[in-house]
Design a protein around this motif. Sequence first.
Motif, PDB file in Angstrom:
ATOM      1  N   GLN A 197      38.624  42.249  35.611  1.00  0.00           N
ATOM      2  CA  GLN A 197      38.775  40.801  35.684  1.00  0.00           C
ATOM      3  C   GLN A 197      37.724  40.095  34.822  1.00  0.00           C
ATOM      4  OE1 GLN A 197      41.279  39.090  37.140  1.00  0.00           O
ATOM      5  NE2 GLN A 197      42.188  41.057  37.653  1.00  0.00           N
ATOM      6  N   THR A 198      36.537  40.673  34.741  1.00  0.00           N
ATOM      7  CA  THR A 198      35.506  40.118  33.862  1.00  0.00           C
ATOM      8  C   THR A 198      35.951  40.201  32.403  1.00  0.00           C
ATOM      9  OG1 THR A 198      33.796  40.788  35.420  1.00  0.00           O
ATOM     10  CG2 THR A 198      33.087  40.304  33.172  1.00  0.00           C
ATOM     11  N   THR A 258      37.966  37.655  27.509  1.00  0.00           N
ATOM     12  CA  THR A 258      38.829  37.796  26.331  1.00  0.00           C
ATOM     13  C   THR A 258      40.185  37.112  26.469  1.00  0.00           C
ATOM     14  OG1 THR A 258      39.800  39.869  27.123  1.00  0.00           O
ATOM     15  CG2 THR A 258      37.792  40.018  25.779  1.00  0.00           C
ATOM     16  N   GLY A 259      40.652  36.930  27.697  1.00  0.00           N
ATOM     17  CA  GLY A 259      41.947  36.294  27.913  1.00  0.00           C
ATOM     18  C   GLY A 259      43.075  37.273  28.181  1.00  0.00           C
ATOM     19  N   VAL A 305      50.117  48.400  41.429  1.00  0.00           N
ATOM     20  CA  VAL A 305      50.755  47.327  40.660  1.00  0.00           C
ATOM     21  C   VAL A 305      50.859  46.057  41.503  1.00  0.00           C
ATOM     22  CG1 VAL A 305      52.922  46.587  39.597  1.00  0.00           C
ATOM     23  CG2 VAL A 305      51.976  48.819  39.052  1.00  0.00           C
ATOM     24  N   VAL A 306      51.275  46.184  42.745  1.00  0.00           N
ATOM     25  CA  VAL A 306      51.392  45.021  43.619  1.00  0.00           C
ATOM     26  C   VAL A 306      50.034  44.337  43.783  1.00  0.00           C
ATOM     27  CG1 VAL A 306      51.886  44.274  45.978  1.00  0.00           C
ATOM     28  CG2 VAL A 306      53.414  45.885  44.837  1.00  0.00           C
ATOM     29  N   LEU A 307      49.018  45.115  44.037  1.00  0.00           N
ATOM     30  CA  LEU A 307      47.672  44.574  44.206  1.00  0.00           C
ATOM     31  C   LEU A 307      47.193  43.868  42.939  1.00  0.00           C
ATOM     32  CD1 LEU A 307      45.048  44.405  45.919  1.00  0.00           C
ATOM     33  CD2 LEU A 307      44.370  46.535  44.805  1.00  0.00           C
ATOM     34  N   LEU A 308      47.410  44.474  41.796  1.00  0.00           N
ATOM     35  CA  LEU A 308      46.932  43.898  40.535  1.00  0.00           C
ATOM     36  C   LEU A 308      47.684  42.632  40.160  1.00  0.00           C
ATOM     37  CD1 LEU A 308      46.326  47.144  38.466  1.00  0.00           C
ATOM     38  CD2 LEU A 308      44.638  45.715  39.630  1.00  0.00           C
ATOM     39  N   VAL A 309      48.967  42.577  40.460  1.00  0.00           N
ATOM     40  CA  VAL A 309      49.737  41.360  40.172  1.00  0.00           C
ATOM     41  C   VAL A 309      49.250  40.200  41.033  1.00  0.00           C
ATOM     42  CG1 VAL A 309      52.025  40.305  40.407  1.00  0.00           C
ATOM     43  CG2 VAL A 309      51.783  42.510  39.277  1.00  0.00           C
ATOM     44  N   GLY A 323      46.164  35.141  41.166  1.00  0.00           N
ATOM     45  CA  GLY A 323      45.064  34.333  41.694  1.00  0.00           C
ATOM     46  C   GLY A 323      44.070  33.938  40.620  1.00  0.00           C
ATOM     47  N   GLN A 324      43.721  34.872  39.756  1.00  0.00           N
ATOM     48  CA  GLN A 324      42.762  34.577  38.696  1.00  0.00           C
ATOM     49  C   GLN A 324      43.338  33.572  37.702  1.00  0.00           C
ATOM     50  OE1 GLN A 324      42.095  37.444  35.710  1.00  0.00           O
ATOM     51  NE2 GLN A 324      40.117  36.623  35.128  1.00  0.00           N
ATOM     52  N   SER A 325      44.577  33.755  37.312  1.00  0.00           N
ATOM     53  CA  SER A 325      45.200  32.827  36.366  1.00  0.00           C
ATOM     54  C   SER A 325      45.299  31.426  36.958  1.00  0.00           C
ATOM     55  CB  SER A 325      46.580  33.331  35.962  1.00  0.00           C
ATOM     56  OG  SER A 325      46.470  34.552  35.286  1.00  0.00           O
ATOM     57  N   SER A 326      45.639  31.352  38.236  1.00  0.00           N
ATOM     58  CA  SER A 326      45.717  30.050  38.912  1.00  0.00           C
ATOM     59  C   SER A 326      44.351  29.380  38.936  1.00  0.00           C
ATOM     60  CB  SER A 326      46.238  30.218  40.342  1.00  0.00           C
ATOM     61  OG  SER A 326      47.513  30.782  40.335  1.00  0.00           O
ATOM     62  N   TRP A 327      43.308  30.156  39.190  1.00  0.00           N
ATOM     63  CA  TRP A 327      41.960  29.606  39.209  1.00  0.00           C
ATOM     64  C   TRP A 327      41.554  29.095  37.828  1.00  0.00           C
ATOM     65  CZ3 TRP A 327      37.426  31.551  36.868  1.00  0.00           C
ATOM     66  CH2 TRP A 327      36.273  30.867  37.218  1.00  0.00           C
ATOM     67  N   LEU A 328      41.879  29.847  36.781  1.00  0.00           N
ATOM     68  CA  LEU A 328      41.525  29.422  35.429  1.00  0.00           C
ATOM     69  C   LEU A 328      42.270  28.150  35.026  1.00  0.00           C
ATOM     70  CD1 LEU A 328      41.385  32.860  33.580  1.00  0.00           C
ATOM     71  CD2 LEU A 328      39.470  31.340  34.110  1.00  0.00           C
TER      72      LEU A 328
END
Length: 87
Positions: A18-19, A24-25, A46-50, A55-60
Amino acid sequence: MQEWLKLAILSLIIVFSQTVETTTGFGSTVIALSLGIALFPLKKLVVLLVIIALGQSSWLVARGWKDIQWLSLIHISEPTRPLYISY
């Protein structure tokens, strides 16, 4: 290997991946999936990573909402409009 140890290692892998994506995007899922597959089955991973990536994309997006150039996004997505399927 004990379950708590596998979870701890997976947590470190996810923090690292995630870092990389925040910096890098891209690349989080590729890194986490390729390293985490040794610890957990593909379907669970896969389920966990999606969920984490969503969540990360929503936060960004929430953090940078004011800085998004919406007009540029419209111009970028316009050439793909003929590919949209309408029902």
